[in-house]
Write a protein that holds these residues in place. Structure first.
Motif, PDB file in Angstrom:
ATOM      1  N   MET A   1      43.726  35.421  46.754  1.00 45.69           N
ATOM      2  CA  MET A   1      42.788  36.102  46.304  1.00 45.69           C
ATOM      3  C   MET A   1      43.211  36.765  44.719  1.00 45.69           C
ATOM      4  O   MET A   1      44.140  37.170  44.465  1.00 45.69           O
ATOM      5  CB  MET A   1      42.595  37.675  47.081  1.00 45.69           C
ATOM      6  CG  MET A   1      41.835  37.372  48.413  1.00 45.69           C
ATOM      7  SD  MET A   1      41.522  38.979  48.873  1.00 45.69           S
ATOM      8  CE  MET A   1      40.790  38.576  50.377  1.00 45.69           C
ATOM      9  N   SER A   2      42.022  36.733  44.083  1.00 45.43           N
ATOM     10  CA  SER A   2      42.391  36.989  42.439  1.00 45.43           C
ATOM     11  C   SER A   2      41.908  38.667  42.538  1.00 45.43           C
ATOM     12  O   SER A   2      41.175  39.111  43.452  1.00 45.43           O
ATOM     13  CB  SER A   2      41.283  36.309  41.752  1.00 45.43           C
ATOM     14  OG  SER A   2      39.905  36.434  42.076  1.00 45.43           O
ATOM     15  N   SER A   3      42.121  39.158  41.471  1.00 44.19           N
ATOM     16  CA  SER A   3      41.931  40.472  41.315  1.00 44.19           C
ATOM     17  C   SER A   3      40.316  40.775  41.036  1.00 44.19           C
ATOM     18  O   SER A   3      40.042  41.909  41.235  1.00 44.19           O
ATOM     19  CB  SER A   3      42.663  41.215  39.911  1.00 44.19           C
ATOM     20  OG  SER A   3      42.274  40.422  39.075  1.00 44.19           O
ATOM     21  N   HIS A   4      39.601  39.752  40.569  1.00 39.28           N
ATOM     22  CA  HIS A   4      38.205  39.975  40.485  1.00 39.28           C
ATOM     23  C   HIS A   4      37.626  40.281  41.721  1.00 39.28           C
ATOM     24  O   HIS A   4      36.199  40.871  41.914  1.00 39.28           O
ATOM     25  CB  HIS A   4      37.773  38.713  39.954  1.00 39.28           C
ATOM     26  CG  HIS A   4      38.188  38.481  38.352  1.00 39.28           C
ATOM     27  ND1 HIS A   4      37.724  39.317  37.268  1.00 39.28           N
ATOM     28  CD2 HIS A   4      38.918  37.745  37.793  1.00 39.28           C
ATOM     29  CE1 HIS A   4      38.211  39.264  36.229  1.00 39.28           C
ATOM     30  NE2 HIS A   4      39.200  38.211  36.459  1.00 39.28           N
ATOM     31  N   SER A   5      38.006  39.686  42.868  1.00 41.12           N
ATOM     32  CA  SER A   5      37.352  39.930  44.252  1.00 41.12           C
ATOM     33  C   SER A   5      37.277  41.418  44.388  1.00 41.12           C
ATOM     34  O   SER A   5      36.335  41.683  45.423  1.00 41.12           O
ATOM     35  CB  SER A   5      38.148  39.173  45.372  1.00 41.12           C
ATOM     36  OG  SER A   5      39.397  39.630  45.480  1.00 41.12           O
ATOM     37  N   PHE A   6      37.914  42.176  43.927  1.00 36.34           N
ATOM     38  CA  PHE A   6      37.837  43.614  44.474  1.00 36.34           C
ATOM     39  C   PHE A   6      36.792  44.217  43.537  1.00 36.34           C
ATOM     40  O   PHE A   6      36.140  45.496  44.193  1.00 36.34           O
ATOM     41  CB  PHE A   6      39.228  44.337  44.108  1.00 36.34           C
ATOM     42  CG  PHE A   6      40.276  44.047  45.149  1.00 36.34           C
ATOM     43  CD1 PHE A   6      41.353  43.181  44.434  1.00 36.34           C
ATOM     44  CD2 PHE A   6      40.098  44.251  46.304  1.00 36.34           C
ATOM     45  CE1 PHE A   6      42.449  42.666  45.291  1.00 36.34           C
ATOM     46  CE2 PHE A   6      41.291  43.758  47.274  1.00 36.34           C
ATOM     47  CZ  PHE A   6      42.301  42.893  46.567  1.00 36.34           C
ATOM     48  N   SER A   7      36.200  43.798  42.362  1.00 35.60           N
ATOM     49  CA  SER A   7      35.140  44.537  41.818  1.00 35.60           C
ATOM     50  C   SER A   7      33.834  44.268  42.229  1.00 35.60           C
ATOM     51  O   SER A   7      33.669  43.147  42.774  1.00 35.60           O
ATOM     52  CB  SER A   7      35.189  43.950  40.311  1.00 35.60           C
ATOM     53  OG  SER A   7      35.081  42.776  40.005  1.00 35.60           O
ATOM     54  N   LYS A   8      32.861  44.923  42.324  1.00 37.04           N
ATOM     55  CA  LYS A   8      31.483  44.992  42.684  1.00 37.04           C
ATOM     56  C   LYS A   8      30.802  43.731  41.946  1.00 37.04           C
ATOM     57  O   LYS A   8      29.907  43.295  42.512  1.00 37.04           O
ATOM     58  CB  LYS A   8      30.835  46.238  42.650  1.00 37.04           C
ATOM     59  CG  LYS A   8      31.594  47.053  43.653  1.00 37.04           C
ATOM     60  CD  LYS A   8      30.637  48.550  43.603  1.00 37.04           C
ATOM     61  CE  LYS A   8      31.547  49.337  44.364  1.00 37.04           C
ATOM     62  NZ  LYS A   8      30.857  50.769  44.260  1.00 37.04           N
ATOM     63  N   ASN A   9      31.003  43.811  40.449  1.00 35.52           N
ATOM     64  CA  ASN A   9      30.028  43.151  39.693  1.00 35.52           C
ATOM     65  C   ASN A   9      31.277  42.148  38.940  1.00 35.52           C
ATOM     66  O   ASN A   9      32.484  42.508  38.887  1.00 35.52           O
ATOM     67  CB  ASN A   9      29.486  43.970  38.676  1.00 35.52           C
ATOM     68  CG  ASN A   9      28.455  44.863  39.124  1.00 35.52           C
ATOM     69  OD1 ASN A   9      27.777  44.631  40.281  1.00 35.52           O
ATOM     70  ND2 ASN A   9      28.271  45.825  38.671  1.00 35.52           N
ATOM     71  N   LYS A  10      30.670  41.132  38.224  1.00 36.47           N
ATOM     72  CA  LYS A  10      31.561  40.422  37.616  1.00 36.47           C
ATOM     73  C   LYS A  10      31.515  40.982  36.325  1.00 36.47           C
ATOM     74  O   LYS A  10      31.001  42.011  35.867  1.00 36.47           O
ATOM     75  CB  LYS A  10      30.540  38.878  37.205  1.00 36.47           C
ATOM     76  CG  LYS A  10      30.450  38.067  38.415  1.00 36.47           C
ATOM     77  CD  LYS A  10      29.495  37.004  37.833  1.00 36.47           C
ATOM     78  CE  LYS A  10      29.252  35.900  39.245  1.00 36.47           C
ATOM     79  NZ  LYS A  10      28.704  34.830  38.880  1.00 36.47           N
ATOM     80  N   PRO A  11      32.808  40.939  35.518  1.00 38.40           N
ATOM     81  CA  PRO A  11      33.081  41.639  34.394  1.00 38.40           C
ATOM     82  C   PRO A  11      32.184  41.661  33.168  1.00 38.40           C
ATOM     83  O   PRO A  11      31.825  42.601  32.562  1.00 38.40           O
ATOM     84  CB  PRO A  11      34.383  40.831  33.742  1.00 38.40           C
ATOM     85  CG  PRO A  11      34.855  39.952  34.996  1.00 38.40           C
ATOM     86  CD  PRO A  11      34.003  39.785  35.809  1.00 38.40           C
ATOM     87  N   ILE A  12      31.379  40.629  33.054  1.00 37.44           N
ATOM     88  CA  ILE A  12      30.405  40.528  31.879  1.00 37.44           C
ATOM     89  C   ILE A  12      29.246  41.491  32.570  1.00 37.44           C
ATOM     90  O   ILE A  12      28.685  42.281  31.638  1.00 37.44           O
ATOM     91  CB  ILE A  12      29.633  39.290  31.766  1.00 37.44           C
ATOM     92  CG1 ILE A  12      28.790  39.178  30.484  1.00 37.44           C
ATOM     93  CG2 ILE A  12      29.020  38.760  33.250  1.00 37.44           C
ATOM     94  CD1 ILE A  12      29.620  39.321  29.240  1.00 37.44           C
ATOM     95  N   GLU A  13      29.004  41.484  33.947  1.00 36.29           N
ATOM     96  CA  GLU A  13      27.953  42.417  34.234  1.00 36.29           C
ATOM     97  C   GLU A  13      28.588  43.942  34.061  1.00 36.29           C
ATOM     98  O   GLU A  13      27.578  44.925  33.663  1.00 36.29           O
ATOM     99  CB  GLU A  13      27.655  42.272  35.813  1.00 36.29           C
ATOM    100  CG  GLU A  13      26.865  40.983  35.920  1.00 36.29           C
ATOM    101  CD  GLU A  13      26.768  40.751  37.767  1.00 36.29           C
ATOM    102  OE1 GLU A  13      27.398  41.379  38.303  1.00 36.29           O
ATOM    103  OE2 GLU A  13      26.128  39.681  37.736  1.00 36.29           O
ATOM    104  N   GLU A  14      29.795  44.324  34.342  1.00 37.07           N
ATOM    105  CA  GLU A  14      30.238  45.573  34.270  1.00 37.07           C
ATOM    106  C   GLU A  14      30.194  46.053  32.692  1.00 37.07           C
ATOM    107  O   GLU A  14      29.780  46.819  32.210  1.00 37.07           O
ATOM    108  CB  GLU A  14      31.742  45.659  34.492  1.00 37.07           C
ATOM    109  CG  GLU A  14      31.948  45.728  36.162  1.00 37.07           C
ATOM    110  CD  GLU A  14      33.219  45.626  36.402  1.00 37.07           C
ATOM    111  OE1 GLU A  14      34.199  46.268  35.791  1.00 37.07           O
ATOM    112  OE2 GLU A  14      33.553  45.175  37.545  1.00 37.07           O
TER     113      GLU A  14
END
Length: 70
Positions: free
Chosen positions: A1-14
């Motif tokens: 699993m990548s660290s991005h799977s824990f965030s609700k939004n994609k980085p650009i959305e954040e």
């Protein structure tokens, strides 16, 4: 699993959400600065009017002359 799977939004959305929030904050700060400038201007005008009033009172006051009957 990548660290991005824990965030609700994609980085650009954040980033976009954060930018929108910052823009709202900046608008609020600008409005506050405008109100502060208007308030300071009103205070300056009041002070100037008070100084003019004091000067007028001083100018109207006739100092007793040092005539022979004093």
């Amino acid at each position: 699993m990548s660290s991005h799977s824990f965030s609700k939004n994609k980085p650009i959305e954040e980033v976009m959400v954060n930018l929108e929030s910052l823009m709202i904050d900046i608008k609020g700060i600008k409005n506050e600065i405008i109100h502060i400038k208007e308030y300071i201007r009103k205070l300056e005008v009041r002070q100037q009017l008070e100084e003019e009033k004091q000067k007028r009172i001083e100018d109207e006051y006739v100092k007793p002359s040092s005539g022979w009957f004093y």
